[in-house]
Design a protein around this motif. Structure first.
Motif, PDB file in Angstrom:
ATOM      1  N   VAL A  15      13.406  -3.637  -8.651  1.00  0.00           N
ATOM      2  CA  VAL A  15      12.261  -3.734  -7.749  1.00  0.00           C
ATOM      3  C   VAL A  15      11.223  -2.695  -8.163  1.00  0.00           C
ATOM      4  CG1 VAL A  15      11.450  -3.616  -5.367  1.00  0.00           C
ATOM      5  CG2 VAL A  15      13.761  -4.468  -5.863  1.00  0.00           C
ATOM      6  N   GLU A  16       9.990  -3.155  -8.379  1.00  0.00           N
ATOM      7  CA  GLU A  16       8.883  -2.261  -8.695  1.00  0.00           C
ATOM      8  C   GLU A  16       7.861  -2.307  -7.564  1.00  0.00           C
ATOM      9  OE1 GLU A  16       5.030  -2.077 -11.722  1.00  0.00           O
ATOM     10  OE2 GLU A  16       6.773  -3.287 -12.277  1.00  0.00           O
ATOM     11  N   GLN A  17       7.574  -1.172  -6.982  1.00  0.00           N
ATOM     12  CA  GLN A  17       6.577  -1.071  -5.913  1.00  0.00           C
ATOM     13  C   GLN A  17       5.211  -0.772  -6.529  1.00  0.00           C
ATOM     14  OE1 GLN A  17       7.044  -0.837  -2.102  1.00  0.00           O
ATOM     15  NE2 GLN A  17       4.887  -1.356  -2.451  1.00  0.00           N
ATOM     16  N   ARG A  18       4.204  -1.620  -6.257  1.00  0.00           N
ATOM     17  CA  ARG A  18       2.878  -1.408  -6.800  1.00  0.00           C
ATOM     18  C   ARG A  18       1.972  -0.751  -5.756  1.00  0.00           C
ATOM     19  NH1 ARG A  18       1.020  -6.691 -10.210  1.00  0.00           N
ATOM     20  NH2 ARG A  18      -0.074  -7.056  -8.231  1.00  0.00           N
ATOM     21  N   GLU A  19       0.895  -0.160  -6.255  1.00  0.00           N
ATOM     22  CA  GLU A  19      -0.034   0.532  -5.365  1.00  0.00           C
ATOM     23  C   GLU A  19      -0.732  -0.416  -4.399  1.00  0.00           C
ATOM     24  OE1 GLU A  19      -2.753   2.828  -7.633  1.00  0.00           O
ATOM     25  OE2 GLU A  19      -1.236   4.268  -8.348  1.00  0.00           O
ATOM     26  N   ASP A  20      -0.864  -1.701  -4.796  1.00  0.00           N
ATOM     27  CA  ASP A  20      -1.544  -2.654  -3.926  1.00  0.00           C
ATOM     28  C   ASP A  20      -0.645  -3.177  -2.811  1.00  0.00           C
ATOM     29  OD1 ASP A  20       0.170  -4.295  -5.313  1.00  0.00           O
ATOM     30  OD2 ASP A  20      -1.387  -5.557  -6.208  1.00  0.00           O
ATOM     31  N   GLY A  21       0.591  -2.671  -2.726  1.00  0.00           N
ATOM     32  CA  GLY A  21       1.509  -3.088  -1.673  1.00  0.00           C
ATOM     33  C   GLY A  21       2.456  -4.192  -2.089  1.00  0.00           C
ATOM     34  N   CYS A  22       2.200  -4.825  -3.230  1.00  0.00           N
ATOM     35  CA  CYS A  22       3.065  -5.896  -3.709  1.00  0.00           C
ATOM     36  C   CYS A  22       4.333  -5.328  -4.343  1.00  0.00           C
ATOM     37  CB  CYS A  22       2.334  -6.765  -4.728  1.00  0.00           C
ATOM     38  SG  CYS A  22       0.931  -7.668  -4.051  1.00  0.00           S
ATOM     39  N   LEU A  23       5.382  -6.124  -4.340  1.00  0.00           N
ATOM     40  CA  LEU A  23       6.632  -5.782  -5.011  1.00  0.00           C
ATOM     41  C   LEU A  23       6.861  -6.766  -6.147  1.00  0.00           C
ATOM     42  CD1 LEU A  23       8.894  -5.270  -1.865  1.00  0.00           C
ATOM     43  CD2 LEU A  23       7.786  -3.489  -3.215  1.00  0.00           C
ATOM     44  N   LEU A  24       7.312  -6.273  -7.288  1.00  0.00           N
ATOM     45  CA  LEU A  24       7.679  -7.132  -8.411  1.00  0.00           C
ATOM     46  C   LEU A  24       9.189  -7.091  -8.573  1.00  0.00           C
ATOM     47  CD1 LEU A  24       4.965  -6.348 -11.127  1.00  0.00           C
ATOM     48  CD2 LEU A  24       4.998  -8.181  -9.419  1.00  0.00           C
ATOM     49  N   LEU A  25       9.809  -8.270  -8.564  1.00  0.00           N
ATOM     50  CA  LEU A  25      11.261  -8.392  -8.672  1.00  0.00           C
ATOM     51  C   LEU A  25      11.628  -9.084  -9.979  1.00  0.00           C
ATOM     52  CD1 LEU A  25      12.068  -9.817  -5.109  1.00  0.00           C
ATOM     53  CD2 LEU A  25      11.587  -7.446  -5.755  1.00  0.00           C
ATOM     54  N   SER A  26      12.717  -8.625 -10.583  1.00  0.00           N
ATOM     55  CA  SER A  26      13.228  -9.274 -11.789  1.00  0.00           C
ATOM     56  C   SER A  26      14.690  -8.904 -11.942  1.00  0.00           C
ATOM     57  CB  SER A  26      12.437  -8.843 -13.030  1.00  0.00           C
ATOM     58  OG  SER A  26      12.555  -7.446 -13.236  1.00  0.00           O
ATOM     59  N   THR A  27      15.349  -9.522 -12.893  1.00  0.00           N
ATOM     60  CA  THR A  27      16.714  -9.145 -13.237  1.00  0.00           C
ATOM     61  C   THR A  27      16.684  -8.524 -14.615  1.00  0.00           C
ATOM     62  OG1 THR A  27      19.001  -9.945 -13.475  1.00  0.00           O
ATOM     63  CG2 THR A  27      17.256 -11.411 -14.201  1.00  0.00           C
TER      64      THR A  27
END
Length: 602
Positions: A15-27
């Motif tokens: 899980v990557e938390q971005r400054e714009d509030g979005c989260l990026l998920l990957s395996t």
């Protein structure tokens, strides 16, 4: 750890938390190599194990019949040559009107092999529809050069009324139409393949269209989704990495799910072909009339992985409970996979309980998340879920973006399994993607445990379905609908939640006539015993309500049949709630006006 747990890949998610509030998920697991064209797998199995059964269907005498991989590949090459000789292409593709069959599969794979996409559409567009509006719409979008039906009779009126005369019609059983010429499929199968077939296969590029599927969406009018070779092949590799046991022995599937939908036509058919398996075409359906045919098939064939929709599992459960031999055959499956909706609580608990009583252990209940536009599987649960609705983690190669919207996390997807855009519809294509190229699937998700991402995600409803009450309180429609279905079962087979900008939440109910008659002696909405039974369930459902967003204030029975032509219901029985509420505004007003048909808590 049991042997099955070893053969299902470990579930991990970053899980990557971005400054714009979005989260990026990957395996963290990379996506492995995959073939350029799905039919390369058929060629592979035809060479490695030519006598292995490719696919089978009922032979009319209670048995099964179908080609081996070698026979199937020979037919694909011959049919491919016949298609090439007709000058067909993505601009003049194949349209398949009839349902699942061996001939349907061979013709579609032949087109895929030589660069002529096929589009399987719902048979209901031709056999149930009265105005053929959706069929005409599909014809306008695709401009097909050839059409296939398994037999002439059921499609005669649709072909005569809606199909242009310059479209060649091929008939599987050799029957004919009274008012137009047709070609028997046997004539195409008899075509001698030449080197043109190999040249056409070699000319295929990963982003060429392999097939078309249609999805109706909230408008009720179908959209054409081009499925590329890259989409189909990468998605099968994703599934194989999630479930490595698929490669350890050729999978055996018994499946009724229609190939004009992505669940049956992409995921399940693809799993069989990609892994050298055998698919038995189940001619049953999860209906009162046809479920016995599915049960009969499961008495004869033991699947290694089983797929169905919640309604199918619900309809099968009484048969499994009544037939110990069938149950032993069924629970030899390694995985029970459901999709399309959440399982009712009675079904969710019933299968593991019966499995343990029958064979001593329960196969994991697993689901995934995807869409026609994503080939379909984008997130998959790799371990047995603890509660219905767990959808796991992103597949290898898939990036999932979570965007905060109205208190929820809207899911968006990017990866090799995502479509390039809608066919001949640039405006909807633009609307479907955000400025980073993520497909806006329209679903919301939430973490099972934010502190332990590897546990995966939980489906949290459709973003567009949720609404605010007049008080400004948000309503989670998916959760409310699931809870209501659990309490009103088995009298109610489905329902539509209403309440946008209203003071409270109410619902229109679709009764199950058979169950109503069985329970209270009548399916008449005005019958006193039925009304009391519905009121009792309404009271029970609201016993633990904590406020207006969790209380169902009233219900009424939805009168009249839902219209396929108007888009209120799909051929699989899924409801278009937004359209129903719009087209049946009078029923909604009566519900909120406390008409005599309204059942309230008071």
């Amino acid at each position: 750890m049991d042997d099955l747990a070893i053969r299902i890949a470990h579930q991990q998610m970053t899980v990557e938390q971005r400054e714009d509030g979005c989260l990026l998920l990957s395996t963290p697991e990379p996506l492995g190599d995959y073939p350029e064209v799905l039919t390369d797998r058929i060629a592979q199995w035809a060479q490695q194990d030519p006598q292995r059964l490719f696919m089978a269907e009922r032979d009319g005498e209670g048995g099964w019949t179908g080609p081996t991989y070698a026979q199937a590949y020979d037919s694909i090459r011959s049919l491919g040559q016949a298609l090439l000789s007709r000058g067909l292409s993505a601009e003049r593709p194949i349209l398949i009107l009839s349902g699942n069959s061996v001939d349907h599969a061979l013709l579609a794979f032949a087109g895929m092999h030589v660069g002529v996409p096929a589009a399987a559409i719902s048979p209901a567009y031709s056999t149930v529809s009265t105005d053929f509006s959706k069929l005409r719409h599909v014809l306008d979008i695709l401009t097909p050069g050839l059409m296939f039906v398994d037999r002439a009779g059921p499609f005669a009126r649709a072909v005569s009324t809606a199909v242009p005369t310059d479209v060649e019609v091929v008939v599987g059983d050799g029957s004919s139409f009274e008012d137009r010429p047709s070609t028997p499929l046997s004539a195409l199968k008899a075509t001698a393949a030449t080197a043109d077939v190999e040249r056409a296969r070699a000319a295929q590029a990963p982003d060429d269209v392999a097939k078309f599927l249609f999805t109706s969406g909230s408008t009720g009018m179908p959209k054409a989704v081009p499925n590329t070779h890259r989409m189909l092949c990468s998605n099968q590799q994703m599934l194989l990495q999630a479930f490595p046991f698929l490669s350890e022995e050729p999978p055996v599937l018994i499946d009724w799910l229609p190939w004009n939908h992505t669940f049956g036509g992409n995921q399940n058919l693809g799993i069989s072909v990609y892994n050298g398996g055998t698919l038995y075409i189940d001619d049953g359906r999860p209906t009162e009339r046809d479920i016995a045919r599915t049960a009969a098939a499961l008495r004869e064939i033991s699947p290694t992985i089983y797929f169905n929709v919640p309604k199918g599992y619900e309809a099968l459960l009484p048969y499994l409970k009544a037939d110990a031999e069938m149950a032993r055959n069924f629970f030899a499956t390694k995985v029970i996979f459901y999709a399309g909706a959440s399982l009712p609580e009675a079904v969710w608990k019933g299968y593991p309980e019966l499995a343990k009583a029958t064979v001593g252990k329960a196969p994991p209940l697993i689901t995934s998340l995807g869409a026609t536009e994503t080939a379909p599987c984008s997130l998959a649960a790799r371990v047995g879920a603890q509660v219905p609705g767990e959808i796991g983690v992103p597949n290898p190669g898939v990036s999932a973006k979570l965007v905060p919207v109205a208190g929820k996390l809207e899911l968006r997807l990017r990866g090799p399994n995502v479509m390039p855009g809608y066919w001949r519809d640039p405006q909807r294509t633009v609307e479907a993607f955000d400025d980073e190229g993520y497909y806006k699937i329209g679903d919301a998700v939430r973490f099972i445990d934010r502190n332990d991402p590897d546990r995966g995600m939980f489906f949290d409803g459709r973003v567009a379905e949720d609404f605010k009450l007049s008080s400004g309180v948000w309503v989670n429609v998916a959760a409310m609908r699931l809870k209501a279905l659990q309490h009103f079962a088995p009298l109610v087979r489905d329902l539509v939640i209403a309440g946008a900008d209203r003071e409270d939440i109410r619902a229109l109910l679709l009764l199950d006539p058979v169950e109503c008659s069985r329970a209270v002696g009548s399916a008449d909405a005005s019958h006193a015993a039925l009304k009391q039974a519905l009121k009792d369930r309404l009271m029970t459902m609201n016993a633990d309500a904590t406020g207006s967003s969790t209380q169902l204030a009233a219900v009424a029975v939805l009168e009249g049949e839902l219209s396929l032509d108007a888009g209120e219901v799909t051929d699989k029985g899924s409801l278009n709630s937004r359209l129903i509420l719009s087209l049946r505004a009078d029923s909604v007003e009566a519900l909120y006006g406390n008409a005599p048909t309204t059942i309230t808590l008071n």
